[in-house]
Design an enzyme around this catalytic site. Structure first.
Site, mmCIF file in Angstrom:
data_model
loop_
_atom_site.group_PDB
_atom_site.id
_atom_site.type_symbol
_atom_site.label_atom_id
_atom_site.label_comp_id
_atom_site.label_asym_id
_atom_site.label_seq_id
_atom_site.Cartn_x
_atom_site.Cartn_y
_atom_site.Cartn_z
ATOM 1 N N GLU A 213 8.202 -25.280 13.129
ATOM 2 C CA GLU A 213 8.552 -25.229 11.701
ATOM 3 C C GLU A 213 9.384 -23.971 11.429
ATOM 4 O OE1 GLU A 213 6.310 -27.116 8.038
ATOM 5 O OE2 GLU A 213 5.519 -25.107 8.367
ATOM 6 N N GLU B 78 -1.402 -34.524 0.097
ATOM 7 C CA GLU B 78 -2.538 -34.798 0.998
ATOM 8 C C GLU B 78 -3.750 -33.954 0.578
ATOM 9 O OE1 GLU B 78 0.535 -33.990 1.860
ATOM 10 O OE2 GLU B 78 1.238 -35.130 3.605
ATOM 11 N N HIS C 188 -3.896 -33.712 33.894
ATOM 12 C CA HIS C 188 -4.093 -35.125 34.219
ATOM 13 C C HIS C 188 -3.251 -36.024 33.336
ATOM 14 C CE1 HIS C 188 -7.295 -34.519 37.171
ATOM 15 N NE2 HIS C 188 -7.570 -33.445 36.447
ATOM 16 N N LYS D 249 9.059 -35.825 2.377
ATOM 17 C CA LYS D 249 8.075 -35.802 1.288
ATOM 18 C C LYS D 249 8.619 -36.556 0.069
ATOM 19 C CE LYS D 249 6.092 -31.188 2.201
ATOM 20 N NZ LYS D 249 5.950 -29.839 1.655
ATOM 21 N N LYS E 129 -0.967 -23.218 -0.704
ATOM 22 C CA LYS E 129 -0.126 -22.172 -1.298
ATOM 23 C C LYS E 129 0.511 -22.704 -2.587
ATOM 24 C CE LYS E 129 3.788 -19.229 -0.428
ATOM 25 N NZ LYS E 129 4.912 -18.913 0.449
ATOM 26 N N GLY F 194 3.256 -20.343 4.807
ATOM 27 C CA GLY F 194 2.052 -21.094 5.174
ATOM 28 C C GLY F 194 1.636 -20.902 6.623
ATOM 29 N N ARG F 195 2.580 -21.018 7.544
ATOM 30 C CA ARG F 195 2.229 -20.936 8.973
ATOM 31 C C ARG F 195 1.948 -19.507 9.439
ATOM 32 N NH1 ARG F 195 7.119 -22.607 7.796
ATOM 33 N NH2 ARG F 195 8.976 -21.448 8.415
#
Ligand code: F6P
Length: 493
Positions: A317, A177, A348, A457, A171, A231-232
């Site tokens: 978030e 990254e 498990h 960041k 965005k 974004g999410r």
């Protein structure tokens, strides 16, 4: 619970489209639920939902609307929220997406067999989940989020540059990254086919088109993303491009339509039958009234293996915040932390703690009733386990040996999809999105900003030169200084 309330099943179980939502194993009785519904009413939940869907400024700290429902609305709905001009612009992006999806999936003419999505957070989780769950195999879908060189090397070892394209999703188009991996991808393509041909295999999805152009993406290869889509929450928008490529345009539209059905439901259904509202009230009950800081999402279909990660970002978030919407006061409760995974694996690993640990953590069980032409016996095995876990948590087990006793009365909800289709998955994701929004409203949290991630960041940008020995600023603290020295020592070996 059922012994005390014979009609519990009828009233605590709801169906929306292809999903049965069973809240009957939640440790809450009618009186408590009625009180919660009163609370939702008094808090103005219906109005808050309308504000979101009408495009009001619900992201107050950033002074903007949250436009993800508009991304899946029909044209008339888009015009109502955005106005004709913006709605037409959105239709143009859809058309750009549709044409690209169709062109890439036309295997008689397109040279590509693999599309790699480069992005992180919301620019990765949604497309990854959908491509994995609903991809039809016409093209291979791969995903790269971490900047770790091992991931890059491992990925390209399996790819042919002449048959690979990259969708760069960011965005902001500033996420380090993603930019690092974008540079790698471009260099890798250029090496084998030169700059011009390489640029034919790179597409960008971004709300910062000029920055993407500055990176060297050609104009026709940039797909715009609306600024008001977080974004999410962005998988419904152009950020879902890799998912649309994986599943086909019609399926992507069906996904959007499934979610839009939930938008209609949450707007028009009375609170007592409103599924996202009930989900939010149950979360509120556990988090605020039972002081439970953790909840669990366990999926019983491997095609949904990326759902827990997606939900973690969506829930944490959004609601992992400690300040009120107006920024004036600390709120006592943020949303719960979410723990999750594939049900059989979770059973498990950490399910022991769910059955006998000193704290009770509510669980969402998510399963698919029919898997089409798959093996019925193995599906029954999976679903039997899902049902057994929720029954065991509720009924517990009495034993003369304390080590073997389970206290029971531990809450869970079950979401049973009739089948895994674009429509039902769209419905499921939208249920969770609206749950998060309603819960945020009840907790007085803004679910649409994420300032908390900025500090880390910024510090990473300061520390990186220190690791290279070029930083002039002091390390943030003695622990960091010691660790930086240790890493530098390893570099010099
Ligand atoms: O983690 C912070 C965040 O801003 C997320 O909200 C977002 O999904 C992710 O980074 C990626 O951001 P972008 O799409 O701008 O690269």
């Amino acid at each position: 619970m059922f012994a005390e309330d014979q009609r519990r099943m009828e009233d605590f179980c709801h169906r929306l489209g292809g999903i049965l939502c069973d809240f009957s194993k939640q440790g809450i009785d009618r009186a408590a639920l009625a009180a919660l519904l009163d609370l939702a009413q008094a808090a103005g939940t219906e109005e808050a939902v309308s504000q979101l869907l009408d495009g009001a400024i619900v992201n107050r700290s950033e002074n903007r609307a949250a436009l993800h429902p508009v991304m899946r609305a029909a044209h008339a709905g888009r015009v109502a929220v955005l106005g004709a001009r913006e709605a037409v612009a959105l239709a143009a992006v859809d058309e750009q997406m549709r044409a690209l999806v169709q062109r890439l999936r036309d295997r008689t003419s397109a040279p590509l067999d693999t599309v790699v999505n480069i992005g992180i957070g919301g620019s990765d989780y949604g497309p990854r989940l959908l491509a994995d769950a609903l991809g039809d195999g016409v093209l291979n879908s791969r995903f790269l989020s971490t900047p770790d060189e091992h991931a890059w090397t491992e990925l390209v070892a399996t790819l042919d540059p002449l048959r690979t394209g990259f969708v760069l999703v960011s965005k902001s188009f500033t996420t380090p990254e993603t930019l690092l991996n974008a540079h790698r991808a471009r260099a890798w393509l250029r090496q084998s086919m030169g700059a011009d041909a390489a640029s034919e295999r790179l597409w960008a999805v971004t709300a910062a088109p000029d920055v993407a152009r500055g990176f060297g993406i050609s104009k026709g290869h940039v797909l715009a993303m609306a600024d008001g889509v977080g974004g999410r929450y962005s998988v419904w928008s152009s950020a879902g491009l890799s998912a649309a490529i994986a599943m086909g345009w019609d399926a992507f539209q069906a996904l959007r339509a499934g979610a839009a059905q939930v938008d209609d439901h949450v707007r028009s259904t009375p609170l007592a039958q409103n599924i996202p509202v009930l989900m939010a009230l149950l979360d509120f009950w556990h988090r605020v009234l039972c002081a439970c800081p953790v909840r669990v999402a366990a999926v019983y279909d491997v095609r949904l293996r990326h759902l827990p990660g997606y939900l973690q970002q969506l829930e944490m978030e959004s609601n992992g915040k400690g300040v009120s919407v107006d920024g004036q006061r600390a709120v006592p409760h943020s949303g719960a932390a979410l723990l999750g995974g594939l049900g059989p694996d979770c059973q498990h690993s950490f399910f022991q703690a769910l059955h006998q640990g000193s704290s009770a953590f509510p669980v969402d069980f998510i399963g698919v009733a029919s898997s089409g032409d798959g093996d019925t016996a193995s599906r029954h095995g999976l679903l039997a386990n899902m049902l057994a876990q929720s029954a065991a948590l509720m009924q517990g087990h009495q034993s003369s040996r304390p080590q073997q006793a389970c206290p029971g009365n531990r809450s869970s909800s079950t979401f049973l999809l009739a089948a895994l289709t674009p429509t039902t998955l769209g419905q499921l994701l939208a249920l969770y999105e609206h749950k998060v929004y309603v819960l945020a409203h009840l907790l007085d949290i803004n679910p649409f900003d994420q300032f908390g991630v900025e500090l880390g960041k910024r510090l990473a940008a300061e520390i990186e030169p220190m690791l290279a020995g070029t930083g002039s600023a002091p390390a943030p603290d003695p622990s960091s200084a010691r660790l930086i020295a240790e890493i530098r020592k390893a570099d010099s070996r």
